[in-house]
Write a protein that holds these residues in place. Structure first.
Motif, short mmCIF file in Angstrom:
data_model
loop_
_atom_site.label_atom_id
_atom_site.label_comp_id
_atom_site.label_asym_id
_atom_site.label_seq_id
_atom_site.Cartn_x
_atom_site.Cartn_y
_atom_site.Cartn_z
N LEU A 312 84.67 59.82 85.06
CA LEU A 312 85.68 59.70 84.49
C LEU A 312 85.95 58.50 85.22
O LEU A 312 86.46 57.20 84.89
CB LEU A 312 86.59 60.87 84.74
N LEU A 313 85.33 58.14 86.52
CA LEU A 313 86.06 57.00 87.51
C LEU A 313 85.23 55.76 87.05
O LEU A 313 85.57 55.13 86.41
CB LEU A 313 85.57 57.62 88.44
N THR A 314 83.78 56.40 86.23
CA THR A 314 82.72 55.21 85.57
C THR A 314 83.19 54.54 84.43
O THR A 314 83.20 53.68 84.13
CB THR A 314 81.19 56.18 85.37
N LEU A 315 84.16 55.73 84.10
CA LEU A 315 84.93 55.44 82.59
C LEU A 315 86.19 54.38 83.33
O LEU A 315 85.94 53.22 82.12
CB LEU A 315 85.41 56.48 82.08
N ALA A 316 86.93 54.60 83.94
CA ALA A 316 87.79 53.79 84.04
C ALA A 316 87.40 52.65 84.57
O ALA A 316 88.47 51.82 84.15
CB ALA A 316 89.00 54.67 84.99
N MET A 317 86.67 52.47 85.60
CA MET A 317 86.20 50.89 85.94
C MET A 317 85.43 50.52 84.82
O MET A 317 84.94 49.12 85.02
CB MET A 317 85.31 51.40 87.04
N GLU A 318 85.43 51.14 83.38
CA GLU A 318 84.59 50.71 82.47
C GLU A 318 82.71 49.60 82.78
O GLU A 318 82.32 48.46 82.34
CB GLU A 318 85.32 48.95 82.06
N GLN A 319 82.48 50.62 83.12
CA GLN A 319 81.20 50.31 84.03
C GLN A 319 80.31 51.30 82.80
O GLN A 319 80.63 51.78 82.29
CB GLN A 319 80.77 51.10 85.51
N ASP A 320 78.66 51.32 83.53
CA ASP A 320 77.87 51.73 82.20
C ASP A 320 78.21 53.57 82.34
O ASP A 320 77.16 54.13 83.66
CB ASP A 320 76.45 51.73 82.66
N VAL A 321 78.62 54.79 80.95
CA VAL A 321 78.69 55.65 81.63
C VAL A 321 77.41 56.46 81.77
O VAL A 321 77.10 57.32 82.47
CB VAL A 321 80.31 55.98 80.73
N ALA A 322 77.26 56.20 80.35
CA ALA A 322 75.40 56.96 80.54
C ALA A 322 74.46 56.41 82.06
O ALA A 322 74.29 57.70 82.04
CB ALA A 322 74.57 56.72 79.24
N TYR A 323 74.45 55.41 82.19
CA TYR A 323 73.59 55.26 83.45
C TYR A 323 73.73 56.26 84.56
O TYR A 323 73.26 57.73 85.06
CB TYR A 323 73.63 53.95 84.09
N VAL A 324 75.78 56.28 85.21
CA VAL A 324 76.18 56.80 85.99
C VAL A 324 76.38 58.73 85.69
O VAL A 324 75.51 59.53 86.62
CB VAL A 324 77.47 56.43 86.98
N SER A 325 76.42 58.58 84.93
CA SER A 325 76.68 59.72 84.85
C SER A 325 75.17 61.19 84.94
O SER A 325 74.89 62.10 84.99
CB SER A 325 77.06 60.59 83.09
N ILE A 326 74.70 60.30 84.10
CA ILE A 326 72.48 60.69 83.92
C ILE A 326 72.24 61.35 85.63
O ILE A 326 71.42 61.91 85.86
CB ILE A 326 72.05 59.99 83.31
N MET A 327 72.44 60.66 86.66
CA MET A 327 72.44 60.46 87.82
C MET A 327 72.80 61.06 88.35
O MET A 327 72.12 61.55 89.45
CB MET A 327 72.74 58.99 88.15
N HIS A 328 74.14 61.78 88.28
CA HIS A 328 74.86 63.05 88.21
C HIS A 328 74.15 64.48 87.84
O HIS A 328 74.65 64.99 88.73
CB HIS A 328 76.59 62.42 88.46
N ILE A 329 73.99 63.69 87.28
CA ILE A 329 73.85 65.70 86.21
C ILE A 329 72.26 65.23 87.15
O ILE A 329 72.00 66.62 87.67
CB ILE A 329 73.41 65.28 85.26
N ILE A 330 71.14 64.41 87.04
CA ILE A 330 70.05 64.69 87.74
C ILE A 330 70.25 65.20 89.63
O ILE A 330 69.33 66.10 89.68
CB ILE A 330 68.67 63.61 87.64
#
Length: 353
Positions: A312-330
């Motif tokens: 959610l923070l990444t989305l709010a910051m208008e950054q690359d959600v896919a990249y950040v989310s997948i790294m956190h899932i891993i």
């Protein structure tokens, strides 16, 4: 009858406090106001013994919506950047070992926690999973839960403030440039996004995905956006509602804890979190040197907050959600899979942890 009403009233009170906190944060210009405001307001409420309870009944509805929101940030261009993620994937296990080691030293040496409690308090994994694993191993369930709740709270606050006040990155406050209205989305869009949410949640749980209620809808939403079946994100009011709900839940995790407990746990978590974030900055700088990934995105990918909160923070910051989310899932998957094995291996050496 009264016993059934009390939790509902306390949940409604928490939500009202969360909305008030979000509005106060929004009008004061605080970065990421709709998450930080409810978090801070409900944490204060919990500390002064206001009878608040996290809106757990809303969580099952909010999580799939969050997944759909995150999936709306996945585009064909993002998929084309998959090759640039290799270095992050290679460095992630090394970062986790470094972050966990630093955090363990803080809880064991500075906090004088017993070895089991210190180990599972230090692991940068999911709160629920670490509490379960730590309790089964004989750790102090309450301390592990407070340690992880404090870590998530502190990291989100620090990262949001760092982006907003130091880097000047917009975070969904008064300066947000993009607003999707409820009536800007067609019936077909609502049907497709709703189908992604419901089907993704059930599919994710069926095949055992980590954070299934978020990741399943995110995958289907990403596919739908890449295919062009839908080109819009969910309405902004749902984004705000999701952030208020998550912020409120995080803040109310401190209900029932004494001031002495919270003071110690937040103090230790602040030290551990700060050191882990310094390590995250260092690893992010390496990523910047060897790839085209911006520092902001690499830093978000390594910052060990909660999956949903960091996404959610990444989305709010208008950054690359896919990249950040997948790294956190891993990250969370690796920690859940390896933490018990590492713990048994270290204990098997018969030396003190």
């Amino acid at each position: 009858m009264q016993l059934h009403r009390a939790p509902i009233r306390s949940q409604l009170l928490a939500v009202v406090i969360g909305v008030a906190g979000g509005l106060a944060a929004y009008f004061s210009g605080l970065p990421l106001p709709w998450m930080l405001g409810p978090m801070i307001a409900n944490t204060i409420a919990a500390m002064i013994k206001v009878p608040v309870t996290g809106p757990a009944r809303l969580r099952p509805y909010v999580m799939p919506v969050i997944g759909v929101m995150l999936g709306s940030g996945v585009t064909a261009d993002v998929v084309g950047l998959l090759g640039s993620w290799v270095m992050t994937l290679l460095l992630l296990p090394l970062f986790l070992a470094c972050a966990a080691g630093i955090s363990y030293a803080v809880y064991r040496r500075l906090g004088r926690y017993d070895p089991v409690t210190a180990f599972y308090s230090a692991m940068p994994g999911g709160l629920n999973e670490m509490v379960i694993l730590g309790t089964e191993a004989g750790g102090d369930e309450r301390r592990i839960a407070l340690a992880h709740a404090a870590r998530v709270l502190i990291i989100i606050v620090f990262v949001a403030l760092f982006f907003g006040l130091v880097l000047g990155v917009s975070s969904g406050g008064r300066g947000a440039s993009l607003w999707v209205g409820i009536y800007e989305i067609t019936v077909q869009d609502y049907v497709i996004l709703g189908a992604c949410a419901v089907a993704g949640m059930f599919l994710g749980k069926r095949i055992g995905l980590p954070a299934a209620a978020v990741f399943g809808p995110m995958i289907l939403s990403g596919i739908a956006h890449i295919a062009g079946w839908v080109t819009v994100a969910p309405p902004s009011v749902l984004v705000i509602a999701a952030q208020i709900t998550i912020g409120t839940i995080i803040g109310t995790r401190f209900v029932g804890a004494s001031l002495a407990e919270v003071r110690k746990d937040i103090g230790l978590s602040a030290v551990a979190s700060f050191l882990m974030l310094l390590a995250a900055i260092g690893f992010a700088e390496v990523i910047v040197l060897v790839s085209a990934i911006p520092l902001a995105q690499a830093f978000l990918a390594f910052s060990p907050g909660g999956l949903t909160e960091m996404s959610l923070l990444t989305l709010a910051m208008e950054q690359d959600v896919a990249y950040v989310s997948i790294m956190h899932i891993i990250r969370i998957t690796l920690v859940i899979a390896l933490a018990p094995l590492v713990f048994r291996w270290v204990r098997g050496r018969k030396g003190p942890l």
